[in-house]
Structure formats: C-alpha cells, structure tokens
Design a protein around this motif. Structure first.
Motif, mmCIF file in Angstrom:
data_model
loop_
_atom_site.group_PDB
_atom_site.id
_atom_site.type_symbol
_atom_site.label_atom_id
_atom_site.label_comp_id
_atom_site.label_asym_id
_atom_site.label_seq_id
_atom_site.Cartn_x
_atom_site.Cartn_y
_atom_site.Cartn_z
ATOM 1 N N GLY A 31 48.833 44.891 41.523
ATOM 2 C CA GLY A 31 47.525 44.659 42.141
ATOM 3 C C GLY A 31 46.676 43.627 41.412
ATOM 4 N N TYR A 32 47.298 42.806 40.604
ATOM 5 C CA TYR A 32 46.612 41.826 39.755
ATOM 6 C C TYR A 32 45.700 40.893 40.549
ATOM 7 N N THR A 33 44.550 40.560 39.949
ATOM 8 C CA THR A 33 43.663 39.529 40.488
ATOM 9 C C THR A 33 43.277 38.580 39.361
ATOM 10 N N HIS A 34 43.087 37.316 39.728
ATOM 11 C CA HIS A 34 42.705 36.279 38.767
ATOM 12 C C HIS A 34 41.601 35.435 39.389
ATOM 13 N N GLU A 35 40.536 35.248 38.636
ATOM 14 C CA GLU A 35 39.426 34.400 39.085
ATOM 15 C C GLU A 35 39.132 33.374 38.018
ATOM 16 N N PHE A 36 38.872 32.141 38.458
ATOM 17 C CA PHE A 36 38.377 31.108 37.565
ATOM 18 C C PHE A 36 36.864 31.060 37.688
ATOM 19 N N ALA A 37 36.208 30.746 36.592
ATOM 20 C CA ALA A 37 34.763 30.617 36.570
ATOM 21 C C ALA A 37 34.432 29.393 35.721
ATOM 22 N N PRO A 38 33.286 28.798 35.867
ATOM 23 C CA PRO A 38 32.227 29.147 36.804
ATOM 24 C C PRO A 38 32.529 28.631 38.219
ATOM 25 N N THR A 39 31.915 29.274 39.175
ATOM 26 C CA THR A 39 32.126 28.889 40.570
ATOM 27 C C THR A 39 31.553 27.510 40.879
ATOM 28 N N SER A 40 30.646 27.011 40.055
ATOM 29 C CA SER A 40 30.061 25.685 40.279
ATOM 30 C C SER A 40 31.119 24.579 40.220
ATOM 31 N N LEU A 41 32.278 24.856 39.619
ATOM 32 C CA LEU A 41 33.377 23.883 39.568
ATOM 33 C C LEU A 41 34.188 23.879 40.868
#
Length: 156
Positions: A31-41
């Motif tokens: 069930g892995y999730t991956h998010e990059f931040a910041p969203t402004s990019l």
C-alpha cells in the motif's frame, strides 16, 4: 545496534547508488505511497508502489545512478518514523549527455520522511522534500535534455 526501521531507511538510501529496482521493491509495502514536496515545483506524483517503481525505471533509462549520501538520520521510535537529511549527485548515462561533462553536474539536498510498517521492515509512506532551487533550475532541465538525447539515438 541499529533498529530495524533505521536499517530499512539506510537500505532505501543505498538503492539510489545504482537505482536498484529489486532492492527498492523489497522495501516498499503493497500500500506504499510516495509524494514529492514542495508542491510549488509541480513535481510528478503522488505515486503508488507500482507507479513509483515505474518512476525509478524511467530514471534508470537516463542515469547510471543517483547516489544519495545521508548527512543525518533522525529516528522516532514512538511514531515508527525515520527522517533523513541527505545530499545527492546525478550520474547521467554517457550516451544521454551532450556537451561538456561539467554541464551535466548536479548536486542536490533532500529530506526524506519515512513511515514504516509495524515491523519496521517495509516503508508505508515517503514524503521527499526536493532541493527546490537546484531541482527547478538544473535537474528538471537536465533530465528532459537527457531523454531528448536518448530519443535521438533511438530514432536514428
């Protein structure tokens, strides 16, 4: 002696040396999730396990590795999390580069936040803070250029 969660985070960081898909897949929960931040990019994602492994495969098309070096690990036993402050260096494939090698140098700084499963052996969620200026001003352009250069090779 290192905890299981810390060893898992260290293995994750180590997979970048050669973008080892098998190692990465073994560390991610179903069930892995991956998010990059910041969203402004306006980064890609968010990702599931399957789509993040596909993202890694796309990096392997243009890079031999993307070695990440941890500056510090911060472990929180009560929340079963590890935070890593790190640096990186892109290693683009020779055939993807045009021009001077110095033009292809990229070094970045990152923070990874890992949430582990109960055992600490697999990662359930990652939030990866990118080096905003370096990513926007250098990395995205170099990656697009490398893909275009490889496209010229396959088209000919």
């Amino acid at each position: 002696m290192s905890s299981t969660r810390l060893v898992t985070a260290q293995k994750y960081i180590a997979h970048f040396a050669n973008l080892d898909k098998a190692l990465l897949a073994s560390l991610l929960s179903e069930g892995y999730t991956h998010e990059f931040a910041p969203t402004s990019l306006h980064p890609p994602g968010p990702f599931t396990k399957t789509s993040f492994l596909a993202h890694g495969a796309s990096l392997r098309e243009i890079m031999d590795g993307f070695p990440v070096t941890a500056k510090e690990y911060f472990e929180c036993e009560t929340s079963n999390r590890v935070v890593v402050w790190a640096t990186s260096e892109a290693q683009f494939k020779e055939e993807a580069m045009d021009g001077d090698e110095a033009e292809w140098e990229y070094k970045g700084e990152y923070v990874f936040m890992f949430w582990m499963d109960e055992s600490g052996e697999t990662i359930e969620r990652t939030v990866e803070f990118l080096d905003s200026a370096a990513t926007k001003e250098r990395l995205f352009g170099l990656m697009a250029r490398a893909k275009a250069n490889l496209g010229k090779i396959t088209d000919s």
